[in-house]
Design an enzyme around this catalytic site. Sequence first.
Site: not given
Ligand code: ADP
Length: 334
Positions: A67-68, A112, A161, A220
């Site tokens: 998401k981030t 977030d 989430t 992640r």
């Molecule tokens: P969330 O915000 O949903 O908790 P993040 O965007 O922080 O997740 O993602 C966590 C890590 O996973 C990121 O640093 C990135 O390296 C990796 N990641 C997430 N989605 C992808 C994707 N679609 N392709 C490649 N790497 C991804």
Amino acid sequence: MENLSSPLKKNENDKVLDATLRPKKWKEYVGQENVKRNLKIIIKAALQRKEPCCEHLLLYGQSGLGKTTLAYLIAKEMQSDIKIVSAPSLQKIGDLAAILTNLSLGDVLFVDEIHRLSRSCEEIIYPVLEEFRLNLIIGKGPMARTIDINIPRFTFVGATTKMSLLSAPLRNRFGGTFQLEYYLQKDIEEIIKQSASLLDIKIDQEAIKVLAKCARFTPRVANRLLKRARDFAQVEEDGIISKETAEKTLEILKIDKVGLETEDRKILKTIIEKFNGGPVGIQSLAAATLEDQDTILDVYEPYLMQLGFLKRTPQGRMVTKAAYEHMGMKTLFS
Ligand code: ADP
């Protein structure tokens, strides 16, 4: 020192790792094709209309699904700056007002855990999202007065989430809502390969498969496992992650072949042994496993359900035949 505990639990190193590996272009953002396609159209349409920002967007899905990362990509595509904040840090109206009044035209504001926004902040944000006007009440009693501040147009991106905890009025303020799904095995393999290349890690194709299978369909977790395997390969072997290195890494992390950790197995075992396979209510399960209720709901349960080991019924959680088989425990199912 590198934290060698569960790859599930968040730690300080994650922030650095996330930032290093965060995709910087759409083509590096693996999977989630439908979400990407929709977002690209929304952004392109706004750019063609020469608008400084696009519709407010809500992203929901489990932690670590990207998401981030999407928020960063949206900002990049819109050629905007991004400001990132977590809703629990915005308890007072003043906290939110300070952020809003510091925005510049076209910025992306990523909030977030938006389901944890305080009620007071939620109320003042509605007119901001609709008309970019911040109405504040200053002072108390007869001395109180309202001030009305114009906020530059910006794109609001909320992430959660727990979609069910978002109030309907807040949900309705978003022009687009997108759910991030768990990733396919092949996508997780692609992500591990991409991350290994970025971190200059040598890893065999077979090892990628082994790690991907245990990554809980989550980027992640995949990246953390890759990092643990790199440490293991460096300290105990010749620096290259082979299939055997990957398997040994998982073994010392006590992660089994389908990615279950000690805590996941404890949940299944408890339901089987203490509750006869269920149904069991979440509170009783939390008490019996000594786990926090929210952690069960947010971390363990979604993956166990995704694997088909656990199901929710109106009476409570029940383990499935597949779970008995995986745990090597005598099944009540014929
Ligand atoms: P969330 O915000 O949903 O908790 P993040 O965007 O922080 O997740 O993602 C966590 C890590 O996973 C990121 O640093 C990135 O390296 C990796 N990641 C997430 N989605 C992808 C994707 N679609 N392709 C490649 N790497 C991804």
